[in-house]
Design an enzyme around this catalytic site. Structure first.
Site, PDB file in Angstrom:
ATOM      1  N   GLU A 235     -13.362  13.406   2.026  1.00  0.00           N
ATOM      2  CA  GLU A 235     -12.873  14.771   1.888  1.00  0.00           C
ATOM      3  C   GLU A 235     -12.296  15.281   3.208  1.00  0.00           C
ATOM      4  OE1 GLU A 235     -15.480  16.195  -1.940  1.00  0.00           O
ATOM      5  OE2 GLU A 235     -16.167  16.882   0.024  1.00  0.00           O
TER       6      GLU A 235
ATOM      7  N   CYS B 194     -19.006  23.681   6.301  1.00  0.00           N
ATOM      8  CA  CYS B 194     -19.724  22.745   7.172  1.00  0.00           C
ATOM      9  C   CYS B 194     -20.974  22.210   6.480  1.00  0.00           C
ATOM     10  CB  CYS B 194     -20.108  23.476   8.460  1.00  0.00           C
ATOM     11  SG  CYS B 194     -21.034  22.463   9.619  1.00  0.00           S
TER      12      CYS B 194
END
EC number: 2.1.1.192
Length: 373
Positions: free
Chosen positions: A94, A344
């Site tokens: 990703e 994150c």
């Protein structure tokens, strides 16, 4: 059987010039080719009009320009875009595009999965398959730039900053990360400033020293705990390279670096009632007193099955105020893309786990369930 073609996205300028010397061509031809690839996004040799036809035919016979494909993408309400990038064998990594008023940042992956086992990170729970190649790393930038639109006439690229903060630990893939970052920095590559390319590491100290000898980019360090006892749990690589050893390596790096302007960015994920007390803030400030830094507090982004919760805003505020009392610069990171699992610690991809980490975890959970029943 035909010979496998050379993927030119795997070659930094030194390797590209060596290839052209082997073809009997002068070095400036390699520079011309890189400009076509990275400034204008061209992958068809026939479109490279300032390269003569004979050389274009030679290149087409021996070489190719192939970036991994985008399998799918999701767009957040805040404009963040998460891309699933196909890297073969049914696997995906990703890559996240984060637009802001004054910059456009791409968060790039360096491994298929991650060999480290940080307990608050979704990628770590997926296990590890392999390192990404140079072409798979720079190919993320190239492919997303195509998606966003290269400016064909001016050569202007839509990405201004790159952060090696995606899936994987970059320092465990130095052989490919260093040439990939060389291409990012090269005037004939993506032509990014060294202050606009950031590598994030959890603390593989010998590799950090090698990085410092090879090139100069901005450094972000994943600390996440103010002492070894807690960090051993949250970031298990700490058992091999404890905090004081890591901090010494950081100081060696920034002593060599111009990109960091004399200080490093400390990343500290805020885990509710785990590492976010005011006492731990005092402890963190004391820990960092000899290491010039700014502190980036990251509200935890939950993922399915996560054992942790996000610190409340009030706890984050108290923690940051303590650090500022010590004269530290503190930034509370604005969460971007959490509605599409692009924030994150949330990147997961699609990984054939060679470490069998998920399988082991499920087996342990089943054993616990049987015991409880």
């Amino acid at each position: 059987m035909s010979e496998k073609k050379i993927n030119l996205l795997d070659l930094d300028r030194k390797a590209m010039r060596a290839l052209f010397a082997d073809l009997g061509e002068k070095p400036f031809r390699a520079d011309q080719l890189m400009k076509w690839i990275y400034h204008f996004g061209v992958s068809d040799f026939e479109e490279m009009t300032n390269i003569n036809k004979v050389l274009r035919q030679k290149l087409a016979a021996r070489c190719e320009i192939v970036a991994p494909e985008i399998s799918s993408y999701q767009k957040s309400t805040d404009g963040t875009i998460k891309f699933a990038i196909h890297v073969g064998e049914g696997q995906e990594v990703e890559t996240v595009y984060i637009p802001e008023d004054d910059r456009a940042t791409l968060c790039v992956s360096s491994q298929v999965g991650c060999a480290l086992e940080c307990t608050f990170c979704s990628t770590a729970q997926q296990g590890f398959n392999r390192n990404l190649t140079v072409s798979e790393i720079v190919g993320q930038i190239w492919r997303v730039s195509h998606f966003l639109g290269f400016a064909k006439e001016t050569g202007e690229r839509p990405i201004t900053n790159v952060v090696m903060m995606g899936m994987g630990e970059p320092l465990l893939n130095l052989a490919n990360v260093i040439p990939a970052m060389d291409i990012m920095l090269d005037d004939f590559g993506f032509s990014l400033s060294k202050r606009r390319v950031t590598l994030s590491t959890s603390g593989v100290v010998p590799a950090l020293d090698k990085l410092g000898d090879a090139l100069d980019v901005a450094l972000a360090v994943s600390i996440h705990a103010p002492n070894d006892e807690l960090r051993d749990i949250l970031v298990p690589v700490n058992k091999k390279y404890p905090l004081q050893e890591f901090l010494a390596g950081i100081r060696r790096y920034i002593a060599k670096s111009n990109a960091n302007r004399g200080r490093v960015t400390v990343e500290y994920v805020m885990l509710d009632h785990i590492n976010d007390s005011t006492e731990q803030a005092h402890e963190l400030a004391q820990l960092m007193k000899d290491t010039p830094c700014k502190v980036n507090l990251i509200p935890f982004n939950p993922y399915p099955g996560s054992p942790y919760g996000r610190s409340s805003n009030s706890r984050i505020d108290r923690f940051s105020k303590v650090l500022m009392e010590y004269g530290l610069t503190v930034i509370v990171r604005k969460t971007r893309g959490d509605d599409i699992d692009a924030a994150c610690g949330q990147l997961a991809g699609d990984i054939r786990d060679r470490t069998k980490r998920l399988a082991k975890k499920r087996m342990q959970e089943n054993q616990i369930s049987v015991t409880m029943n």
